[in-house]
Design an enzyme around this catalytic site. Structure first.
Site, PDB file in Angstrom:
ATOM      1  N   PRO A  88      38.811  36.600  41.834  1.00 10.54           N
ATOM      2  CA  PRO A  88      39.283  37.892  42.353  1.00 10.54           C
ATOM      3  C   PRO A  88      40.792  37.900  42.585  1.00 10.54           C
ATOM      4  CG  PRO A  88      38.053  36.690  44.042  1.00 10.54           C
ATOM      5  CD  PRO A  88      37.916  35.907  42.766  1.00 10.54           C
ATOM      6  N   GLU A 115      33.239  29.183  47.772  1.00  8.15           N
ATOM      7  CA  GLU A 115      34.552  29.735  48.162  1.00  8.15           C
ATOM      8  C   GLU A 115      35.548  29.691  47.010  1.00  8.15           C
ATOM      9  OE1 GLU A 115      35.319  31.459  50.808  1.00  8.15           O
ATOM     10  OE2 GLU A 115      33.224  31.198  51.357  1.00  8.15           O
ATOM     11  N   ARG A 153      33.807  43.508  21.337  1.00  9.07           N
ATOM     12  CA  ARG A 153      33.939  44.838  20.727  1.00  9.07           C
ATOM     13  C   ARG A 153      35.214  44.974  19.904  1.00  9.07           C
ATOM     14  NH1 ARG A 153      31.038  48.857  22.376  1.00  9.07           N
ATOM     15  NH2 ARG A 153      32.664  50.386  21.987  1.00  9.07           N
ATOM     16  N   ASP A 168      37.822  54.453  21.809  1.00  8.33           N
ATOM     17  CA  ASP A 168      37.287  54.200  23.151  1.00  8.33           C
ATOM     18  C   ASP A 168      38.333  54.503  24.224  1.00  8.33           C
ATOM     19  OD1 ASP A 168      34.712  53.432  22.658  1.00  8.33           O
ATOM     20  OD2 ASP A 168      35.119  51.280  22.661  1.00  8.33           O
TER      21      ASP A 168
HETATM   22  N1  SAM Z   1      37.058  32.852  48.365  1.00  9.98           N
HETATM   23  C1  SAM Z   1      37.392  33.539  47.161  1.00  9.98           C
HETATM   24  C2  SAM Z   1      38.464  34.564  47.441  1.00  9.98           C
HETATM   25  O1  SAM Z   1      38.405  35.224  48.476  1.00  9.98           O
HETATM   26  O2  SAM Z   1      39.376  34.750  46.612  1.00  9.98           O
HETATM   27  C3  SAM Z   1      36.188  34.267  46.577  1.00  9.98           C
HETATM   28  C4  SAM Z   1      35.191  33.349  45.971  1.00  9.98           C
HETATM   29  S1  SAM Z   1      33.848  34.229  45.211  1.00  9.98           S
HETATM   30  C5  SAM Z   1      32.681  34.326  46.502  1.00  9.98           C
HETATM   31  C6  SAM Z   1      33.129  33.027  44.137  1.00  9.98           C
HETATM   32  C7  SAM Z   1      33.535  33.112  42.681  1.00  9.98           C
HETATM   33  O3  SAM Z   1      33.144  34.373  42.146  1.00  9.98           O
HETATM   34  C8  SAM Z   1      35.008  33.009  42.380  1.00  9.98           C
HETATM   35  O4  SAM Z   1      35.445  31.677  42.346  1.00  9.98           O
HETATM   36  C9  SAM Z   1      35.117  33.678  41.038  1.00  9.98           C
HETATM   37  O5  SAM Z   1      34.821  32.788  39.984  1.00  9.98           O
HETATM   38  C10 SAM Z   1      34.020  34.734  41.097  1.00  9.98           C
HETATM   39  N2  SAM Z   1      34.524  36.100  41.384  1.00  9.98           N
HETATM   40  C11 SAM Z   1      34.298  36.807  42.505  1.00  9.98           C
HETATM   41  N3  SAM Z   1      34.869  38.014  42.442  1.00  9.98           N
HETATM   42  C12 SAM Z   1      35.475  38.099  41.236  1.00  9.98           C
HETATM   43  C13 SAM Z   1      36.249  39.093  40.577  1.00  9.98           C
HETATM   44  N4  SAM Z   1      36.520  40.264  41.151  1.00  9.98           N
HETATM   45  N5  SAM Z   1      36.716  38.837  39.337  1.00  9.98           N
HETATM   46  C14 SAM Z   1      36.474  37.647  38.739  1.00  9.98           C
HETATM   47  N6  SAM Z   1      35.758  36.660  39.327  1.00  9.98           N
HETATM   48  C15 SAM Z   1      35.261  36.865  40.547  1.00  9.98           C
END
Ligand code: SAM
Length: 243
Positions: A88, A115, A153, A168
């Site tokens: 994220p 995490e 795609r 698209d």
């Molecule tokens: N503690 C992290 C933070 O707040 O940045 C969030 C960890 S999340 C619970 C667990 C995993 O989900 C991440 O390591 C990532 O690989 C994936 N993930 C969660 N949200 C995502 C997003 N919006 N885009 C891409 N990957 C995501």
């Protein structure tokens, strides 16, 4: 093009990649997808992939050793591989970025859980961090599916009709125009007459107008971004002329 995916839940991907355009792209050998179970790269009896965070705090962190081993094993015969961590905190994944990835021969997607992953992996082995949006999911598997789908795609030959990706939403900077199919009238609801006229130039103009109207209504920021880009180009041209 080849995607590798590192995950602790390989079964999640079963099914998703076995239908529609992705399946056809794999069958046509435009695309190969290799799913790797991170636990295969552990060295302990319990196949541990996570541990408690140094410094305390909530949750668990994905350990560096299995990730280092997995990434090195998968990329050792292809050092040019783009190593992507789904996170994220990453750069926002969008259509231009999908087009950029579609140029790569090899992309390795790392799906985090808990995490997140030990930062030493990010600092030493990851080339790009990508986010699919400003919200937090439980794992990187769904984002990995999103990336594979959007990129597939754009692979030449992956869609039945080459034009469909070009028209698209986002490809031209605007949203797509509205689509209609038979019947020409349903429950008293007619399709716009122009679409039945056979006048291709007029239909094209109508579609452009509708695309612009929809974009202004739903995503005015896209039009603004285009204006800003145009303005930047003009300013750059002006500077170049002065030199
Ligand atoms: N503690 C992290 C933070 O707040 O940045 C969030 C960890 S999340 C619970 C667990 C995993 O989900 C991440 O390591 C990532 O690989 C994936 N993930 C969660 N949200 C995502 C997003 N919006 N885009 C891409 N990957 C995501």
């Amino acid at each position: 093009m080849r995607f590798d995916v590192i995950t602790i839940f390989p079964e999640i991907f079963r099914g998703v990649f076995e239908f529609g355009i992705i399946r056809r792209a794999v069958e046509a050998q435009l695309l190969a997808i290799h799913i790797h179970d991170l636990r295969d790269y552990t060295a302990d009896r319990h196949h541990m992939v996570d541990d408690r965070p140094f410094g305390g705090g909530a949750g668990m962190v994905m350990k560096p050793e299995p990730l280092f081993r997995a990434i090195e094993a998968i990329t050792h015969d292809a050092p040019q591989t783009r190593v992507v961590l789904l996170s994220p905190q990453g750069r926002l994944f969008n259509q231009p970025l999908a087009a950029e990835l579609a140029q790569d021969e090899r992309v390795l997607l790392i799906c985090g859980r808990y995490e997140g992953i030990d930062e030493r992996v990010v600092e030493n082995l990851v080339s790009d961090e990508l986010s699919i949006g400003d919200y937090v999911l439980s794992g990187g598997e769904i984002p990995a599916m999103v990336v594979v789908d959007a990129v597939t795609r754009l692979l030449p030959g992956a869609l039945g009709c080459e034009d469909s990706a070009a028209q698209d939403s986002f490809s031209s900077g605007l949203l797509d125009y509205p689509h209609y199919t038979r019947p020409a009238e349903y429950r008293g609801l007619p399709v716009p007459e122009i679409l039945l006229s056979g006048h291709h130039a007029a239909i094209e103009k109508w579609r452009q107008q509708k695309a612009m109207e929809k974009t202004l209504r739903c995503r005015p920021d896209l039009v603004e971004a285009q204006h800003n880009q145009k303005a930047e180009e003009i300013l750059k041209d002006k500077k170049d002329l002065k030199r």
